[in-house]
Design an enzyme around this catalytic site. Structure first.
Site, PDB file in Angstrom:
ATOM      1  N   ARG A 176       0.849  -1.201   0.000  1.00  9.73           N
ATOM      2  CA  ARG A 176       0.000   0.000   0.000  1.00  9.73           C
ATOM      3  C   ARG A 176       0.880   1.246   0.000  1.00  9.73           C
ATOM      4  O   ARG A 176       0.588   2.236  -0.657  1.00  9.73           O
ATOM      5  CB  ARG A 176      -0.962   0.000   1.194  1.00  9.73           C
ATOM      6  CG  ARG A 176      -1.809   1.236   1.243  1.00  9.73           C
ATOM      7  CD  ARG A 176      -3.086   1.183   2.094  1.00  9.73           C
ATOM      8  NE  ARG A 176      -3.083   0.226   3.173  1.00  9.73           N
ATOM      9  CZ  ARG A 176      -2.419   0.366   4.320  1.00  9.73           C
ATOM     10  NH1 ARG A 176      -1.699   1.441   4.565  1.00  9.73           N
ATOM     11  NH2 ARG A 176      -2.466  -0.586   5.249  1.00  9.73           N
TER      12      ARG A 176
ATOM     13  N   TYR B 203     -16.204  17.720 -16.017  1.00  9.27           N
ATOM     14  CA  TYR B 203     -16.479  16.311 -16.311  1.00  9.27           C
ATOM     15  C   TYR B 203     -17.554  15.825 -15.319  1.00  9.27           C
ATOM     16  O   TYR B 203     -17.504  16.165 -14.127  1.00  9.27           O
ATOM     17  CB  TYR B 203     -15.165  15.523 -16.135  1.00  9.27           C
ATOM     18  CG  TYR B 203     -15.317  14.043 -16.216  1.00  9.27           C
ATOM     19  CD1 TYR B 203     -15.484  13.413 -17.444  1.00  9.27           C
ATOM     20  CD2 TYR B 203     -15.303  13.249 -15.074  1.00  9.27           C
ATOM     21  CE1 TYR B 203     -15.632  12.040 -17.529  1.00  9.27           C
ATOM     22  CE2 TYR B 203     -15.441  11.870 -15.147  1.00  9.27           C
ATOM     23  CZ  TYR B 203     -15.613  11.279 -16.378  1.00  9.27           C
ATOM     24  OH  TYR B 203     -15.760   9.922 -16.455  1.00  9.27           O
TER      25      TYR B 203
ATOM     26  N   ASP C  91      -6.919  19.165 -14.808  1.00  9.78           N
ATOM     27  CA  ASP C  91      -7.222  17.831 -15.317  1.00  9.78           C
ATOM     28  C   ASP C  91      -6.708  17.788 -16.760  1.00  9.78           C
ATOM     29  O   ASP C  91      -7.269  18.436 -17.642  1.00  9.78           O
ATOM     30  CB  ASP C  91      -8.735  17.583 -15.247  1.00  9.78           C
ATOM     31  CG  ASP C  91      -9.111  16.163 -15.672  1.00  9.78           C
ATOM     32  OD1 ASP C  91      -8.397  15.585 -16.511  1.00  9.78           O
ATOM     33  OD2 ASP C  91     -10.130  15.651 -15.179  1.00  9.78           O
TER      34      ASP C  91
ATOM     35  N   LYS D  96      -7.449   6.818 -20.031  1.00 11.90           N
ATOM     36  CA  LYS D  96      -7.632   7.400 -21.361  1.00 11.90           C
ATOM     37  C   LYS D  96      -6.324   7.346 -22.153  1.00 11.90           C
ATOM     38  O   LYS D  96      -5.820   6.280 -22.393  1.00 11.90           O
ATOM     39  CB  LYS D  96      -8.190   8.821 -21.214  1.00 11.90           C
ATOM     40  CG  LYS D  96      -9.327   8.941 -20.162  1.00 11.90           C
ATOM     41  CD  LYS D  96     -10.606   8.226 -20.549  1.00 11.90           C
ATOM     42  CE  LYS D  96     -11.627   8.118 -19.411  1.00 11.90           C
ATOM     43  NZ  LYS D  96     -11.978   9.345 -18.760  1.00 11.90           N
TER      44      LYS D  96
HETATM   45  C1  PLP Z   1     -12.574   9.778 -17.532  1.00 13.84           C
HETATM   46  C2  PLP Z   1     -12.282  11.102 -16.943  1.00 13.84           C
HETATM   47  C3  PLP Z   1     -12.159  11.254 -15.557  1.00 13.84           C
HETATM   48  C4  PLP Z   1     -12.413  10.132 -14.590  1.00 13.84           C
HETATM   49  O1  PLP Z   1     -11.503   9.088 -14.710  1.00 13.84           O
HETATM   50  P1  PLP Z   1     -11.826   7.563 -14.362  1.00 13.84           P
HETATM   51  O2  PLP Z   1     -10.549   6.872 -14.667  1.00 13.84           O
HETATM   52  O3  PLP Z   1     -12.967   7.137 -15.224  1.00 13.84           O
HETATM   53  O4  PLP Z   1     -12.205   7.514 -12.918  1.00 13.84           O
HETATM   54  C5  PLP Z   1     -11.828  12.516 -15.075  1.00 13.84           C
HETATM   55  N1  PLP Z   1     -11.648  13.571 -15.897  1.00 13.84           N
HETATM   56  C6  PLP Z   1     -11.768  13.453 -17.230  1.00 13.84           C
HETATM   57  C7  PLP Z   1     -11.563  14.655 -18.092  1.00 13.84           C
HETATM   58  C8  PLP Z   1     -12.089  12.216 -17.795  1.00 13.84           C
HETATM   59  O5  PLP Z   1     -12.223  12.113 -19.135  1.00 13.84           O
END
Ligand code: PLP
Length: 390
Positions: free
Chosen positions: A54, A106, A178, A203
């Site tokens: 962890r 988001y 982000d 992503k």
């Molecule tokens: C997908 C996404 C998230 C969340 O991520 P997860 O891996 O699905 O928890 C946050 N911000 C943006 C811009 C995203 O496209």
């Protein structure tokens, strides 16, 4: 990976080779996957580099190092999802802290911030950062953290990171960006003044739609260490196998982004010239209001775009049933092309009124452009658009 000492490796080299050929046991080229949950002490009161998974894991740490370098940060923490990454940062704040987030955040980000605020864990405010007066008024309330998402989802609005960061900093707030939609191959928020970068590694960083993960990069090494300690405290950590997959995906980040954004540009131009398309949202187009800022702060325009069909919801149905090569699914950033209908999918929870206020119409479609041949993607879209005409 060893190279000439004087020259710091270029980002492409870090992505392709960080941790390669560093295995001391067998000289493995690919960094090993360490699944072990615990590690042997060398002797009484003699911990080694790792004691319990962890708190630290060699595979996860290798990914964290690579991401920190790519973002130009002082350290990174790998989490189990993008939402866990955001919450790692948010949950370090207290009931008196105010977090300012974009009004078109988001969906998952908005849900998390509202849920934390409803329980009294933090205070949150959603503002349009392009509205200078509204943003200035919100800064007067003394926020602890300002969250930026650029380009935004799904309308691809571009926020000037340097300008917003400077104002936030002058007001005593930290800034988190982000960077999921572009990845550090295209945009590096820390160099533009951000304190933290958040990723859904699900992503572009992993890029193959086969795991869920997240990361927070901190500009300041001491902040990164504090986040690392907090992740160990709340148990918000990425799995070793997911980290290994992400590191494997990261190897091809730069060529993937380059080809995918080239495909996206061709598609945006094709859509813009098509009679049944009412509007295209892609920062690479000179017609896009964020084109100037995107040209300054990005190295390319990314592979996400959205467009509106002139024929409304009926046209959307026809398009979706006829389109080729774009699969109807949420998520983005993989090697395969996807199409999403925000009003019934990613943004369904938002409600009709909030969608209308945010400019998300029922005829809007979002594309995540993949690595398929440009010729096939255009042919697939043509087939969908032809169905709208009949
Ligand atoms: C997908 C996404 C998230 C969340 O991520 P997860 O891996 O699905 O928890 C946050 N911000 C943006 C811009 C995203 O496209």
């Amino acid at each position: 990976m060893t190279g000439p000492d004087k020259l710091p490796p270029a980002p492409q080299t870090i992505a392709a080779a960080h941790g390669v050929a560093t295995d001391q046991s067998f000289g493995a080229i690919a960094p090993p996957l360490y699944l072990s949950s615990t590690f042997e002490f060398a002797g009484y009161n003699q911990p080694r580099a790792y004691d319990y998974g962890r708190g630290g894991n060699p595979t996860r740490d290798l990914l964290a190092e690579a991401l920190a370098k790519l973002e130009g940060g002082g350290g990174a923490v790998i989490t189990s999802s993008g939402m866990a990454a955001l919450d790692l940062l948010v949950s370090r704040h207290g009931p008196n802290d105010l977090i300012l987030a974009p009004h078109d955040s988001y969906g998952g980000t908005m849900r998390l911030l509202k849920a934390r605020a409803d329980r009294g864990h933090v205070r949150t405010r959603f503002v349009d950062q392009a509205n200078e007066a509204a943003f200035a008024a919100a800064l007067k309330e003394g926020p602890s953290l300002v969250l930026i998402e650029t380009p935004s989802n799904p309308l691809m609005r571009v926020t000037d990171i340097a300008a917003i960061s400077a104002k936030a900093r002058a007001a005593g707030a930290k800034v988190a960006v982000d960077n999921t939609f572009l990845s550090p191959a295209i945009q590096q928020p820390i160099a533009l003044g951000a304190d933290y970068v958040i990723h859904s590694t699900t992503k572009y960083l992993n890029g193959h739609s086969d795991m869920i993960g997240g990361a927070v990069v901190a500009a300041n090494p001491a902040e990164a260490e504090a986040l690392h300690s907090w992740a160990n405290t709340i148990g918000s950590i990425g799995a070793p196998f997911d980290s290994w997959l992400t590191l494997r995906g990261l190897r091809t980040l730069f060529p993937r982004m380059e080809q995918q954004q080239r495909n996206a540009m061709t598609i945006a131009e094709f859509l813009e010239s098509h009679a049944v398309v009412a509007k295209v949202h892609y920062p690479g187009l000179a017609s896009h209001p964020g084109h100037g800022v995107a040209s300054r702060q990005q190295r390319g325009f990314g592979a996400m775009l959205s467009f509106e069909l002139a024929g409304g919801e009926a046209a959307v149905r026809q398009f979706i049933s006829a389109v080729g090569f774009f699969t109807l699914a949420e998520s983005l950033g993989g090697v395969e092309s996807l199409v999403a209908h925000p009003a019934t999918m990613t943004h369904a929870d938002m409600g009709e009124d909030a969608r209308a206020a945010a400019g998300i119409s029922d005829s809007l479609l979002r594309l995540s452009v993949g690595l398929e041949a440009e010729r096939d993607l255009i042919a697939g879209l043509e087939q969908g658009l032809a169905a709208c005409e009949s």
